[in-house]
Design a protein around this motif. Structure first.
Motif, PDB file in Angstrom:
ATOM      1  N   LYS A 173       0.830  -1.205   0.000  1.00 45.64           N
ATOM      2  CA  LYS A 173       0.000   0.000   0.000  1.00 45.64           C
ATOM      3  C   LYS A 173       0.869   1.262   0.000  1.00 45.64           C
ATOM      4  O   LYS A 173       0.591   2.220  -0.723  1.00 45.64           O
ATOM      5  N   ARG A 174       1.954   1.253   0.797  1.00 45.33           N
ATOM      6  CA  ARG A 174       2.896   2.385   0.813  1.00 45.33           C
ATOM      7  C   ARG A 174       3.552   2.567  -0.556  1.00 45.33           C
ATOM      8  O   ARG A 174       3.685   3.680  -1.057  1.00 45.33           O
ATOM      9  N   GLY A 175       3.945   1.451  -1.157  1.00 43.55           N
ATOM     10  CA  GLY A 175       4.560   1.516  -2.482  1.00 43.55           C
ATOM     11  C   GLY A 175       3.601   2.059  -3.525  1.00 43.55           C
ATOM     12  O   GLY A 175       3.994   2.857  -4.385  1.00 43.55           O
ATOM     13  N   TRP A 176       2.358   1.642  -3.470  1.00 47.66           N
ATOM     14  CA  TRP A 176       1.362   2.127  -4.426  1.00 47.66           C
ATOM     15  C   TRP A 176       1.112   3.624  -4.248  1.00 47.66           C
ATOM     16  O   TRP A 176       1.013   4.360  -5.224  1.00 47.66           O
ATOM     17  N   THR A 177       1.051   4.071  -3.001  1.00 51.82           N
ATOM     18  CA  THR A 177       0.859   5.503  -2.731  1.00 51.82           C
ATOM     19  C   THR A 177       2.055   6.304  -3.253  1.00 51.82           C
ATOM     20  O   THR A 177       1.879   7.351  -3.880  1.00 51.82           O
ATOM     21  N   ASP A 178       3.258   5.803  -2.994  1.00 52.36           N
ATOM     22  CA  ASP A 178       4.453   6.484  -3.489  1.00 52.36           C
ATOM     23  C   ASP A 178       4.476   6.506  -5.014  1.00 52.36           C
ATOM     24  O   ASP A 178       4.870   7.500  -5.631  1.00 52.36           O
ATOM     25  N   TYR A 179       4.071   5.408  -5.656  1.00 53.15           N
ATOM     26  CA  TYR A 179       4.042   5.322  -7.105  1.00 53.15           C
ATOM     27  C   TYR A 179       3.084   6.362  -7.690  1.00 53.15           C
ATOM     28  O   TYR A 179       3.408   7.053  -8.653  1.00 53.15           O
ATOM     29  N   LYS A 180       1.898   6.479  -7.089  1.00 47.41           N
ATOM     30  CA  LYS A 180       0.927   7.445  -7.595  1.00 47.41           C
ATOM     31  C   LYS A 180       1.445   8.875  -7.440  1.00 47.41           C
ATOM     32  O   LYS A 180       1.257   9.702  -8.334  1.00 47.41           O
ATOM     33  N   ALA A 181       2.109   9.163  -6.326  1.00 45.96           N
ATOM     34  CA  ALA A 181       2.655  10.508  -6.118  1.00 45.96           C
ATOM     35  C   ALA A 181       3.767  10.798  -7.128  1.00 45.96           C
ATOM     36  O   ALA A 181       3.835  11.904  -7.687  1.00 45.96           O
ATOM     37  N   ALA A 182       4.618   9.813  -7.368  1.00 44.72           N
ATOM     38  CA  ALA A 182       5.703  10.009  -8.333  1.00 44.72           C
ATOM     39  C   ALA A 182       5.149  10.158  -9.745  1.00 44.72           C
ATOM     40  O   ALA A 182       5.639  10.975 -10.532  1.00 44.72           O
ATOM     41  N   LYS A 183       4.124   9.386 -10.073  1.00 49.48           N
ATOM     42  CA  LYS A 183       3.516   9.458 -11.406  1.00 49.48           C
ATOM     43  C   LYS A 183       2.891  10.832 -11.627  1.00 49.48           C
ATOM     44  O   LYS A 183       2.950  11.380 -12.727  1.00 49.48           O
ATOM     45  N   LYS A 184       2.317  11.398 -10.593  1.00 47.88           N
ATOM     46  CA  LYS A 184       1.706  12.717 -10.700  1.00 47.88           C
ATOM     47  C   LYS A 184       2.787  13.793 -10.858  1.00 47.88           C
ATOM     48  O   LYS A 184       2.568  14.804 -11.521  1.00 47.88           O
ATOM     49  N   ALA A 185       3.961  13.592 -10.264  1.00 44.73           N
ATOM     50  CA  ALA A 185       5.030  14.586 -10.310  1.00 44.73           C
ATOM     51  C   ALA A 185       5.857  14.502 -11.591  1.00 44.73           C
ATOM     52  O   ALA A 185       6.591  15.439 -11.907  1.00 44.73           O
ATOM     53  N   VAL A 186       5.746  13.415 -12.345  1.00 45.16           N
ATOM     54  CA  VAL A 186       6.596  13.220 -13.525  1.00 45.16           C
ATOM     55  C   VAL A 186       6.395  14.298 -14.594  1.00 45.16           C
ATOM     56  O   VAL A 186       7.376  14.822 -15.109  1.00 45.16           O
ATOM     57  N   PRO A 187       5.171  14.657 -14.982  1.00 42.57           N
ATOM     58  CA  PRO A 187       5.043  15.682 -16.028  1.00 42.57           C
ATOM     59  C   PRO A 187       5.719  17.005 -15.652  1.00 42.57           C
ATOM     60  O   PRO A 187       6.378  17.623 -16.491  1.00 42.57           O
ATOM     61  N   GLY A 188       5.575  17.434 -14.438  1.00 46.58           N
ATOM     62  CA  GLY A 188       6.237  18.669 -14.008  1.00 46.58           C
ATOM     63  C   GLY A 188       7.745  18.529 -14.020  1.00 46.58           C
ATOM     64  O   GLY A 188       8.463  19.436 -14.455  1.00 46.58           O
ATOM     65  N   ALA A 189       8.249  17.402 -13.561  1.00 44.30           N
ATOM     66  CA  ALA A 189       9.697  17.183 -13.555  1.00 44.30           C
ATOM     67  C   ALA A 189      10.225  17.081 -14.983  1.00 44.30           C
ATOM     68  O   ALA A 189      11.302  17.597 -15.292  1.00 44.30           O
ATOM     69  N   ARG A 190       9.477  16.440 -15.851  1.00 44.24           N
ATOM     70  CA  ARG A 190       9.892  16.316 -17.250  1.00 44.24           C
ATOM     71  C   ARG A 190       9.939  17.695 -17.909  1.00 44.24           C
ATOM     72  O   ARG A 190      10.872  18.029 -18.629  1.00 44.24           O
ATOM     73  N   ARG A 191       8.942  18.520 -17.647  1.00 38.61           N
ATOM     74  CA  ARG A 191       8.898  19.867 -18.206  1.00 38.61           C
ATOM     75  C   ARG A 191      10.085  20.689 -17.699  1.00 38.61           C
ATOM     76  O   ARG A 191      10.753  21.385 -18.475  1.00 38.61           O
ATOM     77  N   THR A 192      10.362  20.585 -16.419  1.00 37.08           N
ATOM     78  CA  THR A 192      11.495  21.313 -15.840  1.00 37.08           C
ATOM     79  C   THR A 192      12.808  20.834 -16.438  1.00 37.08           C
ATOM     80  O   THR A 192      13.689  21.644 -16.746  1.00 37.08           O
ATOM     81  N   ALA A 193      12.953  19.531 -16.619  1.00 35.21           N
ATOM     82  CA  ALA A 193      14.184  18.992 -17.194  1.00 35.21           C
ATOM     83  C   ALA A 193      14.388  19.504 -18.616  1.00 35.21           C
ATOM     84  O   ALA A 193      15.504  19.893 -18.992  1.00 35.21           O
ATOM     85  N   TRP A 194      13.333  19.525 -19.415  1.00 30.52           N
ATOM     86  CA  TRP A 194      13.466  20.022 -20.784  1.00 30.52           C
ATOM     87  C   TRP A 194      13.782  21.514 -20.805  1.00 30.52           C
ATOM     88  O   TRP A 194      14.532  21.978 -21.680  1.00 30.52           O
ATOM     89  N   LEU A 195      13.217  22.276 -19.883  1.00 32.26           N
ATOM     90  CA  LEU A 195      13.553  23.696 -19.814  1.00 32.26           C
ATOM     91  C   LEU A 195      15.033  23.892 -19.489  1.00 32.26           C
ATOM     92  O   LEU A 195      15.695  24.763 -20.061  1.00 32.26           O
ATOM     93  N   LEU A 196      15.548  23.093 -18.564  1.00 30.62           N
ATOM     94  CA  LEU A 196      16.968  23.189 -18.218  1.00 30.62           C
ATOM     95  C   LEU A 196      17.853  22.770 -19.388  1.00 30.62           C
ATOM     96  O   LEU A 196      18.879  23.397 -19.661  1.00 30.62           O
ATOM     97  N   VAL A 197      17.452  21.708 -20.092  1.00 31.38           N
ATOM     98  CA  VAL A 197      18.224  21.255 -21.255  1.00 31.38           C
ATOM     99  C   VAL A 197      18.214  22.336 -22.330  1.00 31.38           C
ATOM    100  O   VAL A 197      19.244  22.623 -22.953  1.00 31.38           O
ATOM    101  N   ARG A 198      17.074  22.961 -22.550  1.00 33.53           N
ATOM    102  CA  ARG A 198      16.978  24.025 -23.551  1.00 33.53           C
ATOM    103  C   ARG A 198      17.860  25.208 -23.172  1.00 33.53           C
ATOM    104  O   ARG A 198      18.542  25.783 -24.025  1.00 33.53           O
TER     105      ARG A 198
END
Length: 101
Positions: A28-53
């Motif tokens: 249950k803890r792993g599933w909760t952590d997975y959902k939180a990480a999945k929700k944070a991925v688009p923002g982190a991906r956007r930030t990473a591309w901005l830094l790369v640019r």
């Protein structure tokens, strides 16, 4: 004889229940952590591309400046190949001391 058998079965049931409960809590803890990480991925991906640019833009500007500097150095006059400077013309005071004038 029935009482010790019930006690053993109860102990085994408690031990198995404890093991299953620990695994369930971990899942249950792993599933909760997975959902939180999945929700944070688009923002982190956007930030990473901005830094790369940003880094790519800076590297591109520096590369253009370096290429421009090399091109300027290749085309510009070389001091060793430059024509000698003209000699200074004689001044009026030097002419005054010349005989025959």
């Amino acid at each position: 004889m029935e009482l010790p058998l019930v006690a053993v079965l109860l102990a085994v049931g408690l031990f198995l229940g404890w093991g299953v409960g620990v695994q369930y809590a971990r899942a249950k803890r792993g599933w909760t952590d997975y959902k939180a990480a999945k929700k944070a991925v688009p923002g982190a991906r956007r930030t990473a591309w901005l830094l790369v640019r940003a880094v790519t833009t800076k590297v591109g500007v520096i590369a253009l400046l370096l290429v421009g500097a090399v091109a300027y150095a290749a085309v510009g006059p070389d001091h060793e190949r430059a024509e000698p400077a003209p000699s200074p013309s004689p001044t009026a005071s030097a002419r005054a001391g010349m005989p025959g004038r």
